[in-house]
Design an enzyme around this catalytic site. Structure first.
Site, PDB file in Angstrom:
ATOM      1  N   ARG A 159       0.890  -0.982  -0.010  1.00  0.00           N
ATOM      2  CA  ARG A 159       0.075  -0.134  -0.047  1.00  0.00           C
ATOM      3  C   ARG A 159       0.761   1.137  -0.029  1.00  0.00           C
ATOM      4  NH1 ARG A 159      -2.161  -3.820   2.839  1.00  0.00           N
ATOM      5  NH2 ARG A 159      -4.038  -4.728   2.313  1.00  0.00           N
ATOM      6  N   ASP A 172      -1.651  -9.622   8.548  1.00  0.00           N
ATOM      7  CA  ASP A 172      -1.599  -9.190   7.307  1.00  0.00           C
ATOM      8  C   ASP A 172      -0.791  -7.834   7.663  1.00  0.00           C
ATOM      9  OD1 ASP A 172      -1.835  -8.148   4.852  1.00  0.00           O
ATOM     10  OD2 ASP A 172      -3.993  -7.508   4.937  1.00  0.00           O
ATOM     11  N   GLU A 176       4.878 -12.792   1.435  1.00  0.00           N
ATOM     12  CA  GLU A 176       5.459 -11.843   0.200  1.00  0.00           C
ATOM     13  C   GLU A 176       6.658 -11.000   0.632  1.00  0.00           C
ATOM     14  OE1 GLU A 176       1.581  -9.466  -1.098  1.00  0.00           O
ATOM     15  OE2 GLU A 176       1.179 -10.797   0.779  1.00  0.00           O
ATOM     16  N   HIS A 218      -0.906  -2.522  -4.599  1.00  0.00           N
ATOM     17  CA  HIS A 218      -0.282  -3.487  -5.560  1.00  0.00           C
ATOM     18  C   HIS A 218      -0.441  -2.876  -7.101  1.00  0.00           C
ATOM     19  CE1 HIS A 218      -0.096  -6.349  -2.606  1.00  0.00           C
ATOM     20  NE2 HIS A 218      -1.078  -6.892  -2.768  1.00  0.00           N
ATOM     21  N   HIS A 243       2.607 -13.086  -5.305  1.00  0.00           N
ATOM     22  CA  HIS A 243       1.609 -13.202  -4.480  1.00  0.00           C
ATOM     23  C   HIS A 243       1.053 -14.598  -4.371  1.00  0.00           C
ATOM     24  CE1 HIS A 243      -1.821 -11.801  -1.916  1.00  0.00           C
ATOM     25  NE2 HIS A 243      -1.298 -10.417  -2.069  1.00  0.00           N
TER      26      HIS A 243
END
Length: 392
Positions: free
Chosen positions: A121, A289, A355, A146, A217
């Site tokens: 982000r 996350d 990631e 992304h 991803h």
């Protein structure tokens, strides 16, 4: 993803700190026995996977080596499937994806995709570089995620085989694409090693100052795609700190210790052990996350920082990278609306992502490691996903 569905939230990276131990070494597992697709076979194989609305072909490439069978799409550089054996010698696909092209065109879970220009982000879809402010598409709440509406995951890449089990994917991102400055020439190499590890090497150059943060991803379930939850998967991360976020999942700028929090994965533990604990950060992400700050920092060669183990199948995965951080994401926004390659519907925590990247929102965070790329410089990053089995 259609407007009525929530955008799948993930990605990231982190900052470098002094190296420490704490991740199980490759010696703790045994290599997976070669499957029927072990060895180099005939080299990469190409087939038509589908067609874009404008008539262009999308191809699927198959690589086989060392007991691993990998299928990659020219659209989005997507890892569609990756098959490895378990402790009983049974083969399964351990990555989430779709069986046909159309869902990749219309939905946005980023299954297996190459992410760019900027993974993760950027706050409010804005950043300033050399005194000039750039505006990006806002596609994730108030933020840009992304690479925007048409990130690298939404383009057809040029693909060429470069060896018996390797591919080079290239594309040129024009100046101003999704608001990013500079013409960016990108090359991503997918290769399978002799022991069946998936290696991804990223390279990029620019003709004007810009920001770059590339990643992949892929969603992993070592018990097999469509088999259910990964909450019993055991994860170990050599990361003593993480980057807390606000309610929109933008880093606050702090590097917080994991000690005494649900974010402490320095010793292997099941994903589900702490995921339901009362903690503001877990509430913001609806699970994990978050960007973890890898203790190894930025390295010239990939160094191992993670181990994942599925007790039911015995499969293991190790992750090594040159990057300073990783976004650990537990599929929190999978809501049962996506039918995968096996026909099963994916639900919350049916997969996890690791990631490897730099920090999210680094262009707006001067204290974070820089993601600026200038003419004459080369962006370079490598990540290796290794597979094996644990016998007991």
């Amino acid at each position: 993803m259609t407007p009525s569905r929530r955008t799948i939230l993930t990605s990231a990276v982190a900052a470098g700190v002094a190296a420490t131990s704490g991740v199980a070494s490759a010696a703790d597992t045994t290599a997976a026995a070669p499957a029927s697709h072990g060895g180099t076979g005939r080299g990469p194989r190409q087939e038509v996977f589908g067609h874009l609305p404008d008539g262009r072909d999308v191809h699927r490439w198959t690589l086989s080596r060392g007991g691993t069978l990998l299928k990659v799409l020219s659209y989005g550089g997507i890892v569609q499937t990756l098959e490895v054996r378990d402790r009983r010698g049974e083969t399964a696909n351990v990555s989430l994806g779709f069986a046909s092209l159309e869902p990749y065109l219309t939905l946005s879970p980023y299954f297996g995709a190459l992410i760019g220009r900027y993974g993760n982000r950027i706050a409010a879809g804005r950043f300033t570089l050399d005194g000039r402010t750039y505006s990006l598409p806002v596609n994730n709440g108030p933020n840009s995620l992304h690479g925007g509406n048409q990130g690298f995951d939404k383009h057809v890449w040029h693909v060429e085989p470069t060896g018996p089990a390797s591919l080079a994917l290239t594309r040129t991102s024009p100046d101003g694409e999704e608001g990013y400055p500079g013409t960016l020439d990108v090359r991503v190499d997918y290769s399978l090693t002799d022991d069946g590890a998936l290696r991804i090497d990223y390279r990029a150059t620019t003709d004007a100052p810009t920001v770059v943060n590339l990643t992949n991803h892929t969603y992993w379930n070592l018990a097999g795609e469509g088999s259910g939850t990964v909450l019993d998967h055991q994860v170990q991360l050599a990361a003593s700190r993480f980057t807390p976020v606000d309610s929109t999942l933008i880093p606050t700028g702090d590097l917080a210790p994991v000690a005494g929090t649900p974010f402490d994965f320095r010793r292997a533990k099941p994903v589900g052990r702490d995921i339901r604990r009362s903690h503001e950060q877990l509430r913001f992400g609806q699970g994990f996350d978050h960007n973890f700050v890898l203790d190894k920092g930025i390295t010239r060669r990939p160094e191992q920082f993670a181990t994942v183990y599925d007790p039911s199948s015995g499969r293991t995965m190790t992750v090594s990278t040159t990057e300073p951080g990783v976004q650990f994401y537990t599929g929190n926004f999978l809501d049962g609306s996506f039918a995968g390659t096996s026909g099963s519907f994916y639900r919350q925590s049916d997969a996890l992502c690791l990631e490897t990247q730099h920090f999210p929102d680094s262009p707006n965070q001067p204290a974070f490691p820089s993601t600026v790329l200038r003419p004459g410089q080369t962006y370079s990053s490598s990540t290796v996903y290794g597979f094996g089995v644990r016998r007991a």
